[in-house]
Design a protein around this motif. Sequence first.
Motif, PDB file in Angstrom:
ATOM      1  N   LYS A 101       0.812  -1.214   0.000  1.00  0.00           N
ATOM      2  CA  LYS A 101       0.000   0.000   0.000  1.00  0.00           C
ATOM      3  C   LYS A 101       0.847   1.267   0.000  1.00  0.00           C
ATOM      4  N   VAL A 151      -5.331   5.748   0.116  1.00  0.00           N
ATOM      5  CA  VAL A 151      -5.282   4.319  -0.200  1.00  0.00           C
ATOM      6  C   VAL A 151      -6.573   3.680   0.291  1.00  0.00           C
ATOM      7  N   SER A 210      -8.379  -0.033   0.831  1.00  0.00           N
ATOM      8  CA  SER A 210      -8.199  -1.485   0.854  1.00  0.00           C
ATOM      9  C   SER A 210      -9.420  -2.136   1.501  1.00  0.00           C
TER      10      SER A 210
END
Length: 423
Positions: A349, A384, A386
């Motif tokens: 990441k 980011v 996820s």
Amino acid sequence: MTAIVAVLNKHAVAIAADSAVTMGDTHKVVNSANKIFTLSKYHPVAVMTYSSAAFMGVPWDIIIKEYRKELGKDSFDKLKDYVKDFITFLHKRHFFCDEQTQRDYLMLQLDSFVKSCREELSFQNGVAQEKQTEKDLRQKFVSYKKYLENSEKCTEFKKYTFADFKKYAYATIVEYSEKEKLNLSDDLCEAFFYYLSANIETSISTGLVFVGYGEKEIYPSLYPLNISLAVDKRLRYSYDKRSIVEISDRGCATSIIPFAQIDVTQTIVRGINPTFQDILYKVINNTASNVLKLIAEQLTKNDSTKVMAPVIQRLDTSPLTKQAIELIRQEMFSRYTEPLLQTVIGLDKEDMANMAESFISLTSLVRRMQPGEETVGGPVDVAVISKGDGFIWINRKHYFKPELNASFFQNYFRNEQYGKNSI
């Protein structure tokens, strides 16, 4: 203008955007715009914006935050379901404006269409034209209609007929024609209908890039949408099908997708600047034609071969040039793009975030070194997304000092209007 980018693999998706925005029709650029927004406070979905910062006068950040408020804790199985629900929300809120505002923006788009036709007429075949007659403009409208009538239509205009549009908009078009002293209402109405219906970008369009995960998706997806205006209770929007990304085990494992000002990112990914690539392809085409011309000239110098000269000069070189161009593309992909994508597959990441930020920073640097406006610049926002951690800001600018506004963060989840499935 704008530069935004998404880097996807099976681990996550990293997104980045600059902060530059041009103020209206001026040349003033400020570096304070927000272009990344969470679509939900509770689920790993976000949206990025580029091009126009407003939808028929309403800033997109207001619309997105109103949707987020109404969505509450509700979620959908797939990312594309969030996109469909967002479009439904725009309809439900009557596109955040009244009927008169919608007609005003239709007039604005009409004026933009006519001006673009005039500009094309004023510089045809690479030669400036001093005069434009009404006949020339009529022919331009007719040619536009022929060019666009069989093109792919925007989603909500596929069953919308010219008769429906004429009933709704003809009075507006007559008003515009009278103001511009044009006796072309019928031709303009028909050409403008096909222009609005066609799946092409317009001068007031906005790109919305939805990215993240649905509840039943373990890998990220990306769905780009182009929205411009509302016409007769229809939203003029279309999907950018070429840029849709769905990470999967058997299909696409990684992707780097830039939007808006894409030349710098494409140069890195493809190994060649897009402008230079176009020049190269043009040179290949011209060279093939010039070789035939040179051979024909040599044949005409001999009485026994001059009969072959016209045949040689009429040979179609397009299959050969297309093959050469395709071989160049394949070679560039294997030498530059594929190795880069293979590296991205294994990035974690943090490295993905650094890569996304670097693409925007390099674009900003190139614009700073070039003459003209610095249309990419300011702080770079990076996030980011996820499946496990959700939406995480890596870099984010604030118009206030976070340490002085603890109440803002404390109230973020308070007084939420939960969705229909919430307790």
